[in-house]
Design an enzyme around this catalytic site. Structure first.
Site, PDB file in Angstrom:
ATOM      1  N   CYS A  53     -61.562  40.741  17.482  1.00  0.00           N
ATOM      2  CA  CYS A  53     -60.157  40.454  17.833  1.00  0.00           C
ATOM      3  C   CYS A  53     -60.065  39.776  19.201  1.00  0.00           C
ATOM      4  O   CYS A  53     -59.241  38.876  19.413  1.00  0.00           O
ATOM      5  CB  CYS A  53     -59.347  41.739  17.882  1.00  0.00           C
ATOM      6  SG  CYS A  53     -59.308  42.643  16.341  1.00  0.00           S
TER       7      CYS A  53
HETATM    8  C1  BEZ Z   1     -63.359  43.829  15.838  1.00  0.00           C
HETATM    9  O1  BEZ Z   1     -62.383  43.182  16.232  1.00  0.00           O
HETATM   10  O2  BEZ Z   1     -64.485  43.615  16.249  1.00  0.00           O
HETATM   11  C2  BEZ Z   1     -63.169  44.898  14.782  1.00  0.00           C
HETATM   12  C3  BEZ Z   1     -61.990  45.614  14.716  1.00  0.00           C
HETATM   13  C4  BEZ Z   1     -61.858  46.621  13.769  1.00  0.00           C
HETATM   14  C5  BEZ Z   1     -62.898  46.868  12.878  1.00  0.00           C
HETATM   15  C6  BEZ Z   1     -64.055  46.119  12.933  1.00  0.00           C
HETATM   16  C7  BEZ Z   1     -64.199  45.112  13.883  1.00  0.00           C
END
Ligand code: BEZ
Length: 227
Positions: A53
């Site tokens: 994210c």
């Molecule tokens: C991420 O943004 O890395 C992420 C967020 C939630 C679950 C898995 C990855």
């Protein structure tokens, strides 16, 4: 013949984007009022301070001037509150070199995520620390009439491609302006397809350089200067 479309509230291309009020990293908003006459890209994230994210938000922030040039407002969403969002934005800017100014909706109760169907069935690991499902990576492109023109859903594990979102905006806006569609991997400047509803006679007038590959595939350069 028309196929009956279930009307169980599911959002589809052509649905009106639901309106809502929300707290955001930039203060409270009323969604439709905030959009005004602009296009919008509404995109959700699972959780603040997560790696994928963070890279995505930095990339959207860096590409924001290109979206703005096209009259598109960006608006993110993540399942956390505004205090968390504001602290995270500092990290995003530090890590990616962005200067993120668009709002991120605080949707810790998943109210907006549920309205926009941003929760999935398949990832039993995409949960918060209380075991509640997090939002997935959804993208909605919404036009000035508040009509949903594109829906993308990505799993939490896979970061999106900001250039692709911008490319679809270009395709939609070009298709709204001229009677054309855009082929695979099209980017502005490439040949476009004359819309199937345009006769060859009319195509000759509108697109003097059009060429017939097959009766159902007619290509033309789009010289924007003579339109
Ligand atoms: C991420 O943004 O890395 C992420 C967020 C939630 C679950 C898995 C990855």
């Amino acid at each position: 013949m028309s196929i009956p479309v279930p009307t169980n509230g599911t959002l589809r291309l052509g649905s009106k984007a639901p309106d809502f009020t929300a707290e955001t990293s930039n203060g409270p908003i009323s969604f439709h009022e905030y959009l005004g006459d602009s296009w919008a890209v509404l995109f959700s994230h699972p959780d603040d301070f997560t790696p994928v994210c963070t890279t995505e938000l930095g990339a959207f922030a860096k590409l924001e001037p290109e979206f703005s040039k096209r009259g598109v407002k960006l608006i993110g969403l993540s399942a956390n509150d505004t205090t968390s969002h504001k602290a995270w934005i500092k990290d995003i800017d530090e890590i990616t070199g962005s200067k993120l100014t668009f709002p991120i909706i605080a949707d810790q109760n998943r109210e907006i995520a549920l309205k926009f169907d941003m929760i999935d069935f398949q990832d039993a690991t995409n949960l918060d620390d209380k075991g509640v499902q997090l939002t997935i990576r959804s993208v909605f492109i919404i036009d000035p009439k508040k009509t949903i023109r594109l829906i993308l859903s990505y799993p939490a594990s896979t970061g999106r491609n900001t250039a692709e979102v911008l490319r679809v905006v270009d395709s939609l806006q070009t298709g709204d302006k001229y009677r054309i569609t855009t082929p695979i991997n099209w980017v502005p400047g490439d040949d476009v397809i004359v819309h199937p509803t345009v006769s060859n006679e009319l195509a000759k007038e509108i697109f003097p350089k059009f060429r017939i590959i097959k009766p159902y595939l007619r290509l033309t350069p789009l010289d924007l200067s003579d339109k």
